[in-house]
Design an enzyme around this catalytic site. Structure first.
Site, PDB file in Angstrom:
ATOM      1  CB  CYS A   1      10.636  96.019 -45.598  1.00 20.33           C
ATOM      2  SG  CYS A   1      11.597  95.430 -47.017  1.00 20.33           S
TER       3      CYS A   1
ATOM      4  CB  CYS B   1       8.092  93.213 -46.135  1.00 18.04           C
ATOM      5  SG  CYS B   1       8.507  93.024 -47.873  1.00 18.04           S
TER       6      CYS B   1
ATOM      7  CB  CYS C   1      12.810  93.308 -44.307  1.00 14.34           C
ATOM      8  SG  CYS C   1      11.273  92.411 -44.679  1.00 14.34           S
TER       9      CYS C   1
END
Length: 495
Positions: free
Chosen positions: A38, A34, A69
């Site tokens: 995120c 991520c 994300c």
């Protein structure tokens, strides 16, 4: 930035978007990676988290990109644009598509190192070798094209640099856990139709961003036929590996719309990388503005322009030759530029290549003519190469060896033609005028001593002073937000 676990973990749990692009968060229990911001409602346990310098390193660890994300849709790390070592140069060249065009041996050859040594340096610094970094970039480019254009998937694969449709499909499945058809269908379900024609992409920006300063700087120096500014958009010709192309850039506070017309879609990666460099989209103001703000003379200006950027080159040789040609650049471009196969509005020709300028028989003042010819010859033969992978120290020495180029001019070329963030053209009259208006020393020696406080960001300091010339200062109200109109309580010279 060193990957200090505690600092990275704190940024991740606070979902701080300022760290997006600086590092990647890998979560072993979910098998995903991520961006730090995120929006997942739960912060992963420290024992389950690993931090990576690049998405490529996370992919090598067997992780796939988070669907929530979109870690591929953030600006790149600003570190690679500022580092002058082999790793920084390699990352810039990879972003420009050198591995796709010339392979890893070609990349190593441009950096004057062995393939084995380059592999070791990149693995140690960013956690991934050149091929993995190039593959990660192809995946990002492919997803961007799948989601923002209506191009057939075969053309997307070619444009992104994949050798085959199968490789394209397998990579997107592995990295994004989705097929190209699934990615495109998801965009349609969200109600985002594709443009009717052309390659129009949305380029991510690290906020805050000062589009007026960047586009204003470029528009004020536009050469007719090669650049133009109209209706809030900056347009210019690009000299690319597959042939000339054009781009229309329409900046907004949090992104830039870029529409490309290219000779071949295989040039898209190189075109995007050059436009990102031109608009300085990967820069992080949190790195350099605090350094500049520590100087009382610059502090009010940093508040006025929190999105300060340093416009960069799309073609270092072009910028350098335009600088030494001075007022003769326009006529030289009109006389010796190569016509585009198909004009694009007011864009009609490329800037002449160095060999054409070196061979041109034109009436220039004797001192300028010799300097222009010598610089053009060295650029044309490759003795001087002002590209993303240039060794800044070697280029500075090479420019100083050109008869007629002095240290002051070389600093200007290092800043504008090579994008060196610490170059400082102290002899520039506009810079000295702006310095004087803001109670800084206006003489070269005094201004240089003062600017040494701003290292390694003197180039941004210079541009902040140039930018200040277009800011109208008036007293701030007690509860007003900083803006380009409310700054320091004294009038600066107009542009």
């Amino acid at each position: 930035m060193e990957l200090d676990f505690e600092r990275c973990y704190q940024a991740t749990c606070s979902r701080d978007p300022r760290f997006d692009g600086w590092f990647i968060v890998g979560v072993r229990t979910t098998g995903i990676y991520c961006r730090p911001s995120c929006p997942s409602p739960v912060c992963p346990k420290p024992a389950n988290v690993t931090f990576y310098r690049t998405a490529a390193a996370a992919q090598l660890a067997g992780l796939r990109a988070c669907k929530r994300c979109r870690p591929d849709a953030v600006p790149g790390s600003p570190e690679w644009n500022t580092r002058a070592d082999v790793v920084g140069r390699a990352m810039r060249l990879i972003a420009g598509g050198v591995v796709d065009r010339e392979g890893v041996p070609g990349l190593a050859r441009q950096l004057a190192v062995s393939v084995r040594h380059l592999h070791r340096l990149l693995v140690e610094a960013v956690g991934a070798p050149p091929l993995a970094l190039a593959r990660s970039q192809r995946a990002y480019q492919a997803r961007l094209l799948v989601e923002t254009t209506g191009m057939p998937f075969g053309e997307v694969a070619f444009a992104a640099g994949f050798a085959s449709i199968r490789q394209f499909n397998d990579t997107l499945r592995e990295v994004f856990d989705a097929t190209p058809s699934q990615l495109r269908a998801a965009v349609r379900r969200r109600g985002h139709p594709h443009p009717a024609a052309g390659l129009t992409l949305r380029l991510a920006v690290r906020p805050p961003y000062d589009p007026d300063g960047v586009v204003g700087w470029l528009a004020a120096r536009a050469l007719p036929g090669i650049e133009e500014y109209a209706d809030g958009a900056y347009r210019r010709v690009l000299r690319l590996p597959g042939g000339p192309g054009t781009v229309t850039l329409r900046p907004a506070p949090n992104h830039v719309h870029a529409t490309f017309r290219l000779a071949t879609v295989a040039d898209l990666g190189a075109a995007v990388a050059r436009c990102r460099r031109l608009l300085d989209l990967d820069a992080d103001p949190a790195s350099y503005l605090p350094v500049l703000a520590a100087d009382p003379a610059l502090a009010p200006l940093t508040k006025a322009v929190p999105g300060l950027r340093l416009p960069g080159p799309v073609d270092g040789a072009e910028v350098a030759l335009r600088a030494v040609l001075g007022p003769h650049a326009e006529s030289m471009a009109a006389a010796f530029g190569e016509p585009l196969p198909s004009p694009d509005g007011g864009l009609t020709h490329t800037f002449p290549n160095p060999a054409a300028i070196a061979a041109a028989d034109v009436a220039l003042p004797a001192a300028r003519a010799g300097m222009v010819r010598e610089l053009a010859q060295r650029l044309g033969t490759g003795e001087l190469c002002l590209d993303e992978g240039a060794d800044r120290a070697a280029i500075r020495s090479g420019l100083l060896a050109v008869p007629g180029l002095g240290p002051a001019q070389v600093e200007g070329l290092m800043l504008h033609a090579l994008g060196d963030p610490d170059a400082f053209p102290v002899a520039d009259p506009g810079l000295q005028s702006a310095a004087r208006a803001h109670e800084l020393p206006a003489d070269a020696a005094g201004l240089t001593r003062r600017a040494n406080r701003w290292r390694p960001w003197r180039g941004y300091g210079a541009h902040l002073l140039w930018r200040a010339r277009s800011i109208v200062c008036s007293p701030r109200q007690p509860d007003s937000r900083p803006s380009a109109e409310r700054v320091c309580g004294r009038q600066t010279p107009s542009a």
